[in-house]
Design a protein around this motif. Structure first.
Motif, PDB file in Angstrom:
ATOM      1  N   GLY A 205       0.779  -1.227   0.000  1.00  0.00           N
ATOM      2  CA  GLY A 205       0.000   0.000   0.000  1.00  0.00           C
ATOM      3  C   GLY A 205       0.809   1.274   0.000  1.00  0.00           C
ATOM      4  O   GLY A 205       0.247   2.370   0.000  1.00  0.00           O
ATOM      5  N   GLY A 206       2.124   1.175   0.020  1.00  0.00           N
ATOM      6  CA  GLY A 206       2.960   2.363   0.000  1.00  0.00           C
ATOM      7  C   GLY A 206       3.314   2.919   1.366  1.00  0.00           C
ATOM      8  O   GLY A 206       4.214   3.754   1.482  1.00  0.00           O
ATOM      9  N   ILE A 212       9.456  -2.138  12.444  1.00  0.00           N
ATOM     10  CA  ILE A 212       8.615  -3.309  12.228  1.00  0.00           C
ATOM     11  C   ILE A 212       9.052  -4.386  13.209  1.00  0.00           C
ATOM     12  O   ILE A 212      10.227  -4.756  13.258  1.00  0.00           O
ATOM     13  CB  ILE A 212       8.723  -3.848  10.794  1.00  0.00           C
ATOM     14  CG1 ILE A 212       8.235  -2.801   9.785  1.00  0.00           C
ATOM     15  CG2 ILE A 212       7.914  -5.139  10.635  1.00  0.00           C
ATOM     16  CD1 ILE A 212       8.398  -3.232   8.321  1.00  0.00           C
ATOM     17  N   LEU A 213       8.104  -4.881  13.992  1.00  0.00           N
ATOM     18  CA  LEU A 213       8.346  -6.013  14.877  1.00  0.00           C
ATOM     19  C   LEU A 213       7.604  -7.213  14.289  1.00  0.00           C
ATOM     20  O   LEU A 213       6.373  -7.235  14.276  1.00  0.00           O
ATOM     21  CB  LEU A 213       7.843  -5.707  16.287  1.00  0.00           C
ATOM     22  CG  LEU A 213       8.249  -6.708  17.370  1.00  0.00           C
ATOM     23  CD1 LEU A 213       9.731  -6.544  17.701  1.00  0.00           C
ATOM     24  CD2 LEU A 213       7.421  -6.509  18.636  1.00  0.00           C
ATOM     25  N   ASP A 214       8.360  -8.160  13.771  1.00  0.00           N
ATOM     26  CA  ASP A 214       7.770  -9.319  13.098  1.00  0.00           C
ATOM     27  C   ASP A 214       7.781 -10.516  14.039  1.00  0.00           C
ATOM     28  O   ASP A 214       8.827 -11.108  14.295  1.00  0.00           O
ATOM     29  CB  ASP A 214       8.534  -9.634  11.816  1.00  0.00           C
ATOM     30  CG  ASP A 214       7.927 -10.796  11.059  1.00  0.00           C
ATOM     31  OD1 ASP A 214       6.812 -11.229  11.417  1.00  0.00           O
ATOM     32  OD2 ASP A 214       8.554 -11.285  10.111  1.00  0.00           O
ATOM     33  N   THR A 215       6.608 -10.884  14.544  1.00  0.00           N
ATOM     34  CA  THR A 215       6.512 -12.023  15.441  1.00  0.00           C
ATOM     35  C   THR A 215       5.942 -13.254  14.747  1.00  0.00           C
ATOM     36  O   THR A 215       5.759 -14.291  15.386  1.00  0.00           O
ATOM     37  CB  THR A 215       5.608 -11.692  16.648  1.00  0.00           C
ATOM     38  OG1 THR A 215       4.234 -11.665  16.237  1.00  0.00           O
ATOM     39  CG2 THR A 215       5.985 -10.351  17.251  1.00  0.00           C
ATOM     40  N   ALA A 216       5.645 -13.146  13.441  1.00  0.00           N
ATOM     41  CA  ALA A 216       4.963 -14.242  12.736  1.00  0.00           C
ATOM     42  C   ALA A 216       5.922 -15.226  12.091  1.00  0.00           C
ATOM     43  O   ALA A 216       5.582 -16.386  11.887  1.00  0.00           O
ATOM     44  CB  ALA A 216       4.006 -13.675  11.693  1.00  0.00           C
ATOM     45  N   CYS A 226      10.372  -3.624   2.037  1.00  0.00           N
ATOM     46  CA  CYS A 226       9.522  -2.716   1.255  1.00  0.00           C
ATOM     47  C   CYS A 226       8.638  -1.863   2.154  1.00  0.00           C
ATOM     48  O   CYS A 226       8.298  -0.724   1.812  1.00  0.00           O
ATOM     49  CB  CYS A 226       8.651  -3.510   0.285  1.00  0.00           C
ATOM     50  SG  CYS A 226       9.534  -4.110  -1.171  1.00  0.00           S
ATOM     51  N   ALA A 227       8.258  -2.409   3.302  1.00  0.00           N
ATOM     52  CA  ALA A 227       7.387  -1.680   4.222  1.00  0.00           C
ATOM     53  C   ALA A 227       8.175  -0.879   5.254  1.00  0.00           C
ATOM     54  O   ALA A 227       7.574  -0.224   6.114  1.00  0.00           O
ATOM     55  CB  ALA A 227       6.460  -2.662   4.931  1.00  0.00           C
ATOM     56  N   LEU A 228       9.489  -0.902   5.163  1.00  0.00           N
ATOM     57  CA  LEU A 228      10.348  -0.242   6.138  1.00  0.00           C
ATOM     58  C   LEU A 228      10.938   1.038   5.547  1.00  0.00           C
ATOM     59  O   LEU A 228      11.366   1.053   4.390  1.00  0.00           O
ATOM     60  CB  LEU A 228      11.478  -1.191   6.546  1.00  0.00           C
ATOM     61  CG  LEU A 228      12.322  -0.843   7.764  1.00  0.00           C
ATOM     62  CD1 LEU A 228      11.476  -0.808   9.034  1.00  0.00           C
ATOM     63  CD2 LEU A 228      13.456  -1.869   7.905  1.00  0.00           C
ATOM     64  N   LYS A 229      10.959   2.114   6.324  1.00  0.00           N
ATOM     65  CA  LYS A 229      11.569   3.357   5.866  1.00  0.00           C
ATOM     66  C   LYS A 229      13.058   3.139   5.588  1.00  0.00           C
ATOM     67  O   LYS A 229      13.662   2.214   6.135  1.00  0.00           O
ATOM     68  CB  LYS A 229      11.366   4.457   6.902  1.00  0.00           C
ATOM     69  CG  LYS A 229       9.913   4.907   7.024  1.00  0.00           C
ATOM     70  CD  LYS A 229       9.749   6.038   8.041  1.00  0.00           C
ATOM     71  CE  LYS A 229       8.287   6.468   8.135  1.00  0.00           C
ATOM     72  NZ  LYS A 229       8.088   7.555   9.122  1.00  0.00           N
TER      73      LYS A 229
END
Length: 323
Positions: A205-206, A212-216, A226-229
């Protein structure tokens, strides 16, 4: 006493409820009469011995070093060793130990803290490992600050639900990623925005995030980046998924190497357990900023079913065993 015992690594079939000797505290130990014990993903790893890297961390190469499962605990101090100065019989405590799926357990003083007065034993028992991991991921590895945009992947899980609440308490704007069935839960614990990954791609979505905390544990690094600044931070929690040798830790290792060559900070997290964090979390809990979310409660004899339920990823928040 009654305890959940395993003699070999394997599935929940290796777990048995047995009568065993009540533990005797050493000079540095606190003997706890267990009231409740939390169930986290780590219990499944210690039960199965997978990935094999887990065994190298001191939990037993060929068979479990500790024959009693469970690590999160809340209960009442029964006795304290002569070197223990912070607790005495009758104190209500919570923390971590080896072997909490039992009626009694010994723990080190440095792994315990006074139970928050506004929590039940069941609520307190599901705090230590998951909330401690969320805290270290956000504060210590992520260096979260007020006003930042934070994305929590797995926002309805054990670690994720705490991460959403803690990030809000730190003053961040929080977006939670979860399945359709769990969106209401994630909104209810304070997320500013909720993304249903079954209907929407959070990376498409831009929108970009400071942290980002990825627990999955299963999304490729290019997708997360891509979703990180451009100067943002990614913290990968734990090691779910992957092969039998290193499991999901492979992704964290790749992230650490890649981080040397890009402007983004890409990190894996293996949380430490310490009383100082328990006391820090207790402050948020007693202020009403963090509340444990319990999905299901099981009896001690049903611990195998509780472990299986958590492993399948169905839990909304945490699962607890009560005695």
């Amino acid at each position: 006493m009654q305890a959940i015992i395993q003699d070999v690594y394997g599935s929940t079939d290796v777990l048995q409820l047995r009568e065993v000797a009540k533990p005797v505290p050493g000079d540095d130990d606190v003997l706890i009469r267990v009231q409740a014990a939390g169930v986290d993903h780590g219990v499944w790893h210690l039960m199965t011995g997978l990935p094999y890297l887990t065994r190298a961390f001191g939990f037993g190469l060929m068979k479990p070093k500790s024959g009693i499962r469970g690590r999160d605990v809340a209960g009442v101090v029964e006795a304290a060793g002569k070197n223990v100065g912070g607790f005495r019989p009758g104190d209500e405590v919570f923390g971590t130990c080896e072997g909490s799926f039992a009626e009694y357990v010994c723990a080190k003083e440095g792994m315990l803290a006074p139970k928050p007065a506004n929590l039940s034993f069941a609520q307190a028992a599901v705090v230590p490992i998951s909330a401690g991991t969320a805290l270290q991921g956000l504060r210590d590895s992520g260096h979260v600050r007020a006003g930042q945009d934070v994305l929590v992947i797995g926002a309805a899980g054990g670690v994720g639900a705490y991460a959403v609440q803690l990030a809000k308490a730190f003053g961040a704007r929080v977006t939670g990623v979860c399945s359709t069935a769990k969106t209401d839960l994630v909104r209810s614990i304070g997320a500013d925005h909720v993304i249903d990954y079954q209907r929407e791609d959070f990376a498409g979505g831009g929108q970009q995030y400071d942290l980002i905390l990825d627990t999955a544990g299963n999304r490729p690094l290019p997708v997360l980046r891509c979703a990180l600044k451009p100067t943002g931070t990614l913290v990968i929690v734990g090691g779910e998924g992957g092969g039998r040798w290193t499991g999901g830790f492979e992704r964290a290792l790749r992230a650490a190497v890649l981080s040397l060559f890009v402007g983004q900070k890409l990190k894996g997290l293996i949380a430490a357990e310490r009383a100082a964090d328990l006391r820090f979390l207790a402050g948020f809990i007693e202020a009403g900023q963090v509340t444990p979310i319990i999905d299901k409660s099981y009896a001690l004899a049903d611990a195998p079913a509780a472990i299986q339920y958590v492993h399948e990823g169905r839990a909304r928040g945490k699962v607890v065993i009560t005695l």
